[in-house]
Scaffold this motif. Structure first.
Motif, PDB file in Angstrom:
ATOM      1  N   ASN A  32       0.802  -1.241   0.000  1.00 38.64           N
ATOM      2  CA  ASN A  32       0.000   0.000   0.000  1.00 38.64           C
ATOM      3  C   ASN A  32       0.825   1.277   0.000  1.00 38.64           C
ATOM      4  OD1 ASN A  32      -2.599  -1.285   0.016  1.00 38.64           O
ATOM      5  ND2 ASN A  32      -2.216  -1.800   2.165  1.00 38.64           N
ATOM      6  N   ASP A  33       2.153   1.209  -0.045  1.00 36.74           N
ATOM      7  CA  ASP A  33       2.956   2.438  -0.115  1.00 36.74           C
ATOM      8  C   ASP A  33       2.589   3.225  -1.373  1.00 36.74           C
ATOM      9  OD1 ASP A  33       4.302   2.087   2.231  1.00 36.74           O
ATOM     10  OD2 ASP A  33       6.184   1.389   1.330  1.00 36.74           O
TER      11      ASP A  33
ATOM     12  N   THR B  85       0.237  -2.809  -4.579  1.00 34.68           N
ATOM     13  CA  THR B  85      -0.858  -3.738  -4.263  1.00 34.68           C
ATOM     14  C   THR B  85      -0.390  -5.188  -4.166  1.00 34.68           C
ATOM     15  OG1 THR B  85      -1.403  -3.743  -6.634  1.00 34.68           O
ATOM     16  CG2 THR B  85      -2.706  -2.318  -5.204  1.00 34.68           C
TER      17      THR B  85
ATOM     18  N   LEU C 156      -3.554   6.539   4.116  1.00 34.49           N
ATOM     19  CA  LEU C 156      -2.994   5.727   3.028  1.00 34.49           C
ATOM     20  C   LEU C 156      -2.125   6.554   2.091  1.00 34.49           C
ATOM     21  CD1 LEU C 156      -2.932   2.979   1.618  1.00 34.49           C
ATOM     22  CD2 LEU C 156      -5.001   3.659   0.392  1.00 34.49           C
TER      23      LEU C 156
ATOM     24  N   PHE D 219      -6.265   3.839   8.708  1.00 35.95           N
ATOM     25  CA  PHE D 219      -5.973   2.874   7.652  1.00 35.95           C
ATOM     26  C   PHE D 219      -7.170   1.992   7.374  1.00 35.95           C
ATOM     27  CE2 PHE D 219      -2.548   1.401   5.098  1.00 35.95           C
ATOM     28  CZ  PHE D 219      -2.887   0.122   4.765  1.00 35.95           C
ATOM     29  N   ASP D 220      -7.745   2.158   6.180  1.00 42.11           N
ATOM     30  CA  ASP D 220      -8.908   1.345   5.796  1.00 42.11           C
ATOM     31  C   ASP D 220      -8.930   1.229   4.293  1.00 42.11           C
ATOM     32  OD1 ASP D 220     -11.250  -0.020   5.745  1.00 42.11           O
ATOM     33  OD2 ASP D 220     -12.525   1.732   6.083  1.00 42.11           O
ATOM     34  N   VAL D 221      -8.320   0.147   3.800  1.00 42.80           N
ATOM     35  CA  VAL D 221      -8.218  -0.058   2.365  1.00 42.80           C
ATOM     36  C   VAL D 221      -8.958  -1.309   1.979  1.00 42.80           C
ATOM     37  CG1 VAL D 221      -6.661  -0.438   0.445  1.00 42.80           C
ATOM     38  CG2 VAL D 221      -5.963   1.040   2.315  1.00 42.80           C
TER      39      VAL D 221
ATOM     40  N   LYS E 275       0.869   8.542   8.307  1.00 45.36           N
ATOM     41  CA  LYS E 275       0.722   7.243   7.650  1.00 45.36           C
ATOM     42  C   LYS E 275       0.050   6.234   8.597  1.00 45.36           C
ATOM     43  CE  LYS E 275       3.248   3.517   5.330  1.00 45.36           C
ATOM     44  NZ  LYS E 275       4.542   3.016   4.840  1.00 45.36           N
ATOM     45  N   GLY E 276      -1.015   5.603   8.117  1.00 44.45           N
ATOM     46  CA  GLY E 276      -1.676   4.536   8.852  1.00 44.45           C
ATOM     47  C   GLY E 276      -2.592   4.978   9.969  1.00 44.45           C
TER      48      GLY E 276
ATOM     49  N   ARG F  31      -0.464   2.977  -5.971  1.00 45.08           N
ATOM     50  CA  ARG F  31       0.044   2.397  -4.733  1.00 45.08           C
ATOM     51  C   ARG F  31       0.467   0.954  -4.968  1.00 45.08           C
ATOM     52  NH1 ARG F  31      -3.700  -0.955  -2.027  1.00 45.08           N
ATOM     53  NH2 ARG F  31      -5.853  -0.817  -2.775  1.00 45.08           N
TER      54      ARG F  31
ATOM     55  N   SER G  47      -6.845   9.759   4.933  1.00 49.97           N
ATOM     56  CA  SER G  47      -7.091   8.327   5.108  1.00 49.97           C
ATOM     57  C   SER G  47      -5.931   7.595   5.764  1.00 49.97           C
ATOM     58  CB  SER G  47      -7.358   7.684   3.742  1.00 49.97           C
ATOM     59  OG  SER G  47      -6.177   7.719   2.953  1.00 49.97           O
TER      60      SER G  47
ATOM     61  N   GLU H 170      -9.391  -4.269  -0.399  1.00 53.15           N
ATOM     62  CA  GLU H 170      -8.625  -5.011  -1.401  1.00 53.15           C
ATOM     63  C   GLU H 170      -9.602  -5.586  -2.428  1.00 53.15           C
ATOM     64  OE1 GLU H 170      -5.543  -5.085  -1.789  1.00 53.15           O
ATOM     65  OE2 GLU H 170      -4.812  -4.245   0.074  1.00 53.15           O
TER      66      GLU H 170
END
Length: 287
Positions: A149-150, A163, A232, A283-285, A279-280, A161, A230, A287
């Protein structure tokens, strides 16, 4: 005797004498000192002398090549080595020039975003198979400090980003991909929205900015940047330029089509942002 002077024979002799006299006069005037027989002989033998000279030159050249073949070969090899070294120097120069330009890019990014921690420069080594959104693979992974996710950026703006991560490589999904949702806002009016891409916009090489308030001040030409809420993506990274704004079918919000700052299909080198302020934190990504 009188008849002889009036005869045809005498007239012929007079003509021959006149011809010889004229020929000798011409030779004297033109600077030639050869006798007539010599001139005749030279005229006849001249082609043979020329041919003999040509044969002599050819034989001499053949003998020269035969005797000096090793010397010519060594000289040829030396010239090839010198030419190869020149090509190498040119390639090294071009590589150094490109590296310096990339270092300047990183310095510029660092000045604009002091909290960012960058990876080393990453080269795009492959395009992800069957990815219509321009995804690609870079030559650095977890061994280089990159994490899942970077964010991936250039000096121009955000690209996407990470993945998929491996020790020596990473796969990147671009801004055009539906799984890369980015909170964004316009620099001019601070109108907010989210990139929620779909196939229709991606086919045009555009991002779809949704969830824009109906009365938000947004128009074509506005610069869009990351909102940074976010955890992210960092705040303030350029995303693209608004090219079209239209109302949603529900009449309660707007959409905008955004042209990315970076052409995902042409990019050849990038940086990963391995750390940044915030950062983080949220965090809510998906997928």
């Amino acid at each position: 005797m009188k008849d002889f002077f009036h005869s045809i024979r005498f007239k012929i002799l007079i003509c021959i004498a006149a011809l010889l006299l004229g020929l000798m006069t011409y030779i004297a005037v033109s600077g030639g000192f050869q006798t007539v027989p010599e001139q005749i002989i030279n005229t006849i033998t001249s082609p043979f002398v020329t041919a003999a000279d040509a044969i002599s030159d050819g034989v001499g050249g053949f003998i020269d090549k035969l005797v000096n073949a090793d010397s010519y070969k060594a000289e040829n090899e030396k010239l090839k080595a010198q030419l190869s070294e020149m090509y190498k120097d040119i390639m090294d120069y071009e590589s150094l020039k490109e590296e310096n330009a990339q270092l300047r890019e990183m310095l510029g990014l660092k000045e604009d975003h002091e909290s960012f921690v960058f990876s080393d420069l990453c080269d795009v080594v492959a395009r992800n198979a069957n990815d219509m959104y321009g995804g690609f693979t870079i030559n650095r992974g977890s061994n280089d400090g990159i994490s899942l996710n970077d964010p991936i950026i250039t000096a121009v703006g955000l690209i996407g980003r990470v993945t998929e991560i491996a020790p020596s490589y990473s796969k990147v999904s671009t801004l055009l991909a539906p799984q890369v949702n980015v909170g964004v806002l316009t620099m001019r009016s601070k109108a907010t929205g989210v990139l929620e891409n779909n196939i229709e916009s991606a086919e045009k090489g555009l991002c779809l900015m949704s969830n824009i308030l109906k009365d938000a001040d947004i128009k074509a030409g506005d610069i869009v940047v990351t909102a940074g809420h976010s955890g992210l993506f960092p705040e303030g990274v350029a995303v693209g330029t608004v090219v079209e704004v239209y109302d949603d079918s529900n009449g309660l919000s707007k959409h905008a089509l955004v042209k990315p700052m970076v052409d995902c299909f042409d990019v050849t080198s990038v940086f990963a942002v391995v750390d940044f302020d915030g950062k983080g934190l949220s965090f809510d990504v998906e997928e």
